[in-house]
Design a protein around this motif. Structure first.
Motif, PDB file in Angstrom:
ATOM      1  N   SER A 138      -3.910  -4.680  -5.995  1.00  0.00           N
ATOM      2  CA  SER A 138      -3.529  -3.520  -6.375  1.00  0.00           C
ATOM      3  C   SER A 138      -2.495  -3.010  -5.836  1.00  0.00           C
ATOM      4  O   SER A 138      -1.344  -4.120  -6.091  1.00  0.00           O
TER       5      SER A 138
ATOM      6  N   ASP B 112      -3.455   1.528  -4.906  1.00  0.00           N
ATOM      7  CA  ASP B 112      -4.825   1.168  -5.044  1.00  0.00           C
ATOM      8  C   ASP B 112      -5.828   1.149  -5.676  1.00  0.00           C
ATOM      9  O   ASP B 112      -7.051   0.704  -5.743  1.00  0.00           O
ATOM     10  N   ASN B 113      -5.607   2.109  -6.749  1.00  0.00           N
ATOM     11  CA  ASN B 113      -6.846   2.622  -7.541  1.00  0.00           C
ATOM     12  C   ASN B 113      -5.462   1.885  -9.115  1.00  0.00           C
ATOM     13  O   ASN B 113      -6.816   2.217 -10.115  1.00  0.00           O
TER      14      ASN B 113
ATOM     15  N   PHE C  40      -4.886  -1.421 -11.059  1.00  0.00           N
ATOM     16  CA  PHE C  40      -4.902  -3.153  -9.766  1.00  0.00           C
ATOM     17  C   PHE C  40      -4.549  -3.893 -11.472  1.00  0.00           C
ATOM     18  O   PHE C  40      -4.355  -3.460 -12.574  1.00  0.00           O
TER      19      PHE C  40
END
Length: 499
Positions: free
Chosen positions: A106, A149-150, A152
């Motif tokens: 991520s 974190d979303n 990648f």
């Protein structure tokens, strides 16, 4: 062996087979709603499987939101959105998605591992994300949870946007309803209007992209708070600081883009993801962004006037203030007829005297502003004391009125385990009606002439303002029950203190 029962339950799935065809090989990660595994199909195809937690799967609304992710991604059809190839239900009744298996990490993990991300690389990532969002917004899909974190980063250099599970969809997702006032997303990356629980559009995702870039470039969040309530209040009421004030090494063009994406006022934010992406592409192509002109606070032209109107700008140091007056023009004949030092001496003296005068004026203005602030604080303190006395003298009348207009069925008991400050004891004998809130315990947080929150002293707790069944606006969720906001004093977030 972990003491976490949820982790233990997720780990126990390793080695099992879903629906006779997907073998669970390893656990990739565990989130609040689901666990993600690496799996292999019986024909040898490797994939990622996202399984909803059993305790979450009992909620029809959450199941529908989980399944909506497949619908949203399928509508997008964009190569930078993670591909969902199947949806099914496990033998124990937990829904699961079968997705492409990604190799990489991520954006958040990359930034943490490498101590940051190079500016141009971050711009390229943001450009791809905005391209996906442009397509999504055109279909009426708002992601609502863009964060490091979303996003990648694949080992091949690509970018994938993950987790459309809480996306708001204009079409095809009518079976998913969000309760009024509910907040879906990750707080440090949520726009002010999203925190308020109102209607949102694609500009909420634009804010989240700006907050993500701010987090990576500045090494900190847009706002910091010691508690979630304090952070919520700041995100809902205070504009983001100018990026250059916390990350001076970032280029002025990038600062201008991030600052506009984080604009508190919706009308000043980028209108579309495409507009923001165009600015980023121009910076990558070394041309100035027209949608986000470089503000005066980050201009490199030292000969231009220095603005000190903005609340986030620092006043220039005396040495900086002297630079502009010192650049003077000398007539040609003075250079030929007299030494350089003699011709410049009067101008230098004027510049020095002018600098001291400017410094003295700035100091006087600062003194007046601070004195006025102190006087206002003193007046507010006096008003608080007067308000306390007025409320104390009228408490018996208020209790009597409440008793005469309520029935025994409307009485409430004080919760024993509700989060928040414990209510003080009433000054009169308990009545079968709801007693008023303790004097001075709550204030109304003002935003754009409205009161979206009630707060307690030292910003320790915040409660949303809602309209009850009788049409009365109340502080909902407090340990005292719904408290009518009529009569509560306003609290201005710029003070950042209770007293």
């Amino acid at each position: 062996m972990s003491d976490d029962p949820q982790l233990a339950h997720c780990t126990a799935r390793i080695g099992t087979v879903l629906r006779g065809k997907w073998r669970i090989d390893s656990l990739i990660g565990v989130g609040g709603m689901a666990a993600v595994y690496e799996a292999t199909h019986r024909i040898g195809r490797r994939c990622a499987i996202k399984i909803l937690h059993p305790e979450i799967a009992v909620s029809k609304e959450l199941r529908a939101r989980f399944e909506q992710e497949a619908l949203a991604v399928n509508q997008l059809g964009h190569p930078a959105a993670v591909n969902v190839v199947d949806i099914d239900t496990s033998e124990d009744g937990s829904p699961f998605l079968v997705m492409e298996l990604l190799d990489g990490e991520s954006l958040g993990k990359r930034a943490h591992r490498s101590g940051g991300i190079e500016e141009r690389e971050l711009l390229r990532v943001a450009s791809t994300v905005l391209e996906v969002l442009d397509v999504a917004h055109g279909l009426g899909i708002v992601h609502r949870d863009i964060k490091p974190d979303n996003l990648f980063l694949t080992s091949s250099g690509g970018v994938k946007v993950l987790d459309f599970g809480i996306a708001r969809m204009r079409q095809g997702g009518s079976n998913v309803r969000t309760r009024i006032g509910a907040m879906l997303g990750t707080l440090p990356y949520m726009s002010p209007e999203q925190i308020a629980g109102g209607e949102i559009d694609g500009r909420a995702d634009i804010f989240a992209v700006g907050a993500t870039m701010f987090r990576i470039l500045a090494g900190r969040r847009v706002h910091e708070g010691s508690t979630e309530s304090e952070l919520l209040i700041k995100m809902a009421t205070q504009p983001a600081p100018a990026l250059r004030t916390v990350a001076p090494s970032v280029s002025p063009e990038v600062c201008a883009i991030v600052d506009r994406a984080l604009a508190f006022d919706l009308s000043r934010r980028y209108p579309t993801a495409r507009a923001m992406r165009e600015d980023i592409e121009r910076v990558l192509g070394a041309s100035a962004p027209p949608h986000a002109p470089t503000p005066a606070s980050i201009r490199a032209d030292v000969s231009s006037a220095i603005s000190v109107d903005g609340p986030t700008m620092a006043a220039p140091a005396p040495s900086q203030a002297m630079q502009a007056p010192m650049v003077v023009s000398v007539p040609p004949q003075s250079v030929a007829t007299s030494p350089q030092a003699d011709s410049n001496s009067p101008f230098l003296m004027i510049a020095v005297i002018g600098s001291f005068v400017v410094a003295a004026l700035l100091a006087a203005v600062l003194f007046v502003v601070r004195s006025r602030g102190s006087a206002e604080d003193a007046r507010e303190s006096a008003d608080d004391e007067t308000s306390q006395e007025d409320k104390a003298s009228g408490s018996s009348r208020t209790m009597a009125t409440s008793s005469s207009t309520s029935t025994p069925s409307s009485s409430t008991s004080t919760p024993s385990s509700t989060a928040g400050p414990s209510p003080t004891s009433p000054t009169a004998a308990p009545l079968p009606t709801r007693r008023p809130a303790p004097n001075g315990k709550y204030r109304l947080l003002m935003k754009d002439g409205k009161y979206p929150f009630c707060v307690t002293s030292k910003l320790k707790y915040a409660y949303p303002v809602r309209t009850n069944d009788e049409g009365v606006k109340v502080c909902s969720g407090t340990p005292d029950g719904p408290i009518p906001i009529d009569g509560l004093k306003a609290y201005h977030p710029s003070e950042l203190q209770w007293e």
